[in-house]
Write a protein that holds these residues in place. Structure first.
Motif, mmCIF file in Angstrom:
data_model
loop_
_atom_site.group_PDB
_atom_site.id
_atom_site.type_symbol
_atom_site.label_atom_id
_atom_site.label_comp_id
_atom_site.label_asym_id
_atom_site.label_seq_id
_atom_site.Cartn_x
_atom_site.Cartn_y
_atom_site.Cartn_z
ATOM 1 N N LYS A 273 0.853 -1.180 0.000
ATOM 2 C CA LYS A 273 0.000 0.000 0.000
ATOM 3 C C LYS A 273 0.893 1.235 0.000
ATOM 4 O O LYS A 273 1.736 1.397 0.878
ATOM 5 C CB LYS A 273 -0.901 0.024 1.232
ATOM 6 C CG LYS A 273 -2.006 -0.981 1.201
ATOM 7 C CD LYS A 273 -2.930 -0.803 2.380
ATOM 8 C CE LYS A 273 -4.048 -1.825 2.345
ATOM 9 N NZ LYS A 273 -4.954 -1.651 3.491
ATOM 10 N N THR B 140 0.868 5.471 -0.135
ATOM 11 C CA THR B 140 0.042 6.648 0.091
ATOM 12 C C THR B 140 0.856 7.908 -0.182
ATOM 13 O O THR B 140 1.985 8.028 0.289
ATOM 14 C CB THR B 140 -0.462 6.694 1.548
ATOM 15 O OG1 THR B 140 -1.118 5.462 1.846
ATOM 16 C CG2 THR B 140 -1.412 7.851 1.771
ATOM 17 N N VAL C 23 1.828 11.430 0.661
ATOM 18 C CA VAL C 23 1.726 12.252 1.866
ATOM 19 C C VAL C 23 2.309 13.651 1.690
ATOM 20 O O VAL C 23 2.116 14.506 2.540
ATOM 21 C CB VAL C 23 2.399 11.577 3.081
ATOM 22 C CG1 VAL C 23 1.667 10.311 3.466
ATOM 23 C CG2 VAL C 23 3.849 11.297 2.817
ATOM 24 N N LEU D 124 -1.056 7.809 -8.186
ATOM 25 C CA LEU D 124 -1.306 8.721 -7.074
ATOM 26 C C LEU D 124 -1.582 10.109 -7.644
ATOM 27 O O LEU D 124 -0.669 10.809 -8.078
ATOM 28 C CB LEU D 124 -0.107 8.752 -6.129
ATOM 29 C CG LEU D 124 0.214 7.413 -5.472
ATOM 30 C CD1 LEU D 124 1.555 7.467 -4.770
ATOM 31 C CD2 LEU D 124 -0.874 7.015 -4.510
ATOM 32 N N HIS E 42 -3.031 12.064 -0.005
ATOM 33 C CA HIS E 42 -3.584 11.050 0.885
ATOM 34 C C HIS E 42 -4.342 9.949 0.155
ATOM 35 O O HIS E 42 -5.109 9.215 0.767
ATOM 36 C CB HIS E 42 -4.464 11.681 1.969
ATOM 37 C CG HIS E 42 -3.753 12.758 2.726
ATOM 38 N ND1 HIS E 42 -2.684 12.503 3.557
ATOM 39 C CD2 HIS E 42 -3.905 14.097 2.742
ATOM 40 C CE1 HIS E 42 -2.240 13.639 4.062
ATOM 41 N NE2 HIS E 42 -2.964 14.623 3.582
ATOM 42 N N LYS E 43 -4.125 9.837 -1.146
ATOM 43 C CA LYS E 43 -4.709 8.732 -1.902
ATOM 44 C C LYS E 43 -3.817 7.515 -1.722
ATOM 45 O O LYS E 43 -2.600 7.617 -1.738
ATOM 46 C CB LYS E 43 -4.828 9.080 -3.384
ATOM 47 C CG LYS E 43 -5.456 7.968 -4.196
ATOM 48 C CD LYS E 43 -5.710 8.362 -5.625
ATOM 49 C CE LYS E 43 -6.334 7.191 -6.351
ATOM 50 N NZ LYS E 43 -6.633 7.510 -7.734
ATOM 51 N N THR E 44 -4.423 6.351 -1.550
ATOM 52 C CA THR E 44 -3.689 5.108 -1.354
ATOM 53 C C THR E 44 -3.977 4.159 -2.506
ATOM 54 O O THR E 44 -5.124 4.019 -2.922
ATOM 55 C CB THR E 44 -4.102 4.442 -0.027
ATOM 56 O OG1 THR E 44 -3.855 5.357 1.038
ATOM 57 C CG2 THR E 44 -3.304 3.178 0.214
ATOM 58 N N GLU F 161 -2.825 0.135 -4.072
ATOM 59 C CA GLU F 161 -2.143 -1.136 -3.823
ATOM 60 C C GLU F 161 -1.382 -1.511 -5.072
ATOM 61 O O GLU F 161 -1.948 -1.525 -6.163
ATOM 62 C CB GLU F 161 -3.144 -2.227 -3.464
ATOM 63 C CG GLU F 161 -3.678 -2.098 -2.067
ATOM 64 C CD GLU F 161 -4.365 -3.354 -1.589
ATOM 65 O OE1 GLU F 161 -4.157 -4.428 -2.181
ATOM 66 O OE2 GLU F 161 -5.119 -3.254 -0.607
ATOM 67 N N VAL G 188 6.089 9.713 -0.358
ATOM 68 C CA VAL G 188 5.106 8.671 -0.111
ATOM 69 C C VAL G 188 5.344 7.963 1.218
ATOM 70 O O VAL G 188 6.428 8.031 1.788
ATOM 71 C CB VAL G 188 5.095 7.614 -1.243
ATOM 72 C CG1 VAL G 188 4.708 8.237 -2.558
ATOM 73 C CG2 VAL G 188 6.427 6.911 -1.354
ATOM 74 N N LYS G 189 4.278 7.266 1.681
ATOM 75 C CA LYS G 189 4.364 6.398 2.851
ATOM 76 C C LYS G 189 4.004 5.004 2.383
ATOM 77 O O LYS G 189 3.059 4.828 1.614
ATOM 78 C CB LYS G 189 3.371 6.856 3.925
ATOM 79 C CG LYS G 189 3.403 6.006 5.182
ATOM 80 C CD LYS G 189 2.419 6.500 6.215
ATOM 81 C CE LYS G 189 1.026 6.027 5.838
ATOM 82 N NZ LYS G 189 0.011 6.234 6.861
ATOM 83 N N GLU H 178 3.187 0.904 3.285
ATOM 84 C CA GLU H 178 2.771 -0.108 4.248
ATOM 85 C C GLU H 178 2.932 -1.476 3.594
ATOM 86 O O GLU H 178 2.455 -1.677 2.491
ATOM 87 C CB GLU H 178 1.310 0.102 4.642
ATOM 88 C CG GLU H 178 1.048 1.392 5.366
ATOM 89 C CD GLU H 178 -0.421 1.579 5.652
ATOM 90 O OE1 GLU H 178 -1.115 0.583 5.933
ATOM 91 O OE2 GLU H 178 -0.886 2.728 5.582
#
Length: 59
Positions: free
Chosen positions: A6, A8, A10, A29, A33-35, A37, A55-56, A58
């Protein structure tokens, strides 16, 4: 599910290098704050590394 990541957005890519802007857009993106996969592969990891300051991630 372990083979997806994931990602995102940021930080805004407005003042970023044009190549980084295109990379963020290619990742899907479009807004803050859109995520999305993405598959966990070498190409995706390379894109993330290039724009890691925007980006962030996960696992």
């Amino acid at each position: 599910m372990a083979d997806t990541i994931k990602v995102t957005l940021v930080k805004s890519p407005i003042g970023a290098v044009p190549k980084h802007k295109k990379t963020v857009e290619a990742m899907g993106l479009t807004k803050m704050h859109k995520t999305v996969e993405m598959p966990d592969n070498a190409a995706t990891r390379g894109m993330i590394k290039q724009v890691q300051h925007l980006v962030k991630v996960e696992e």
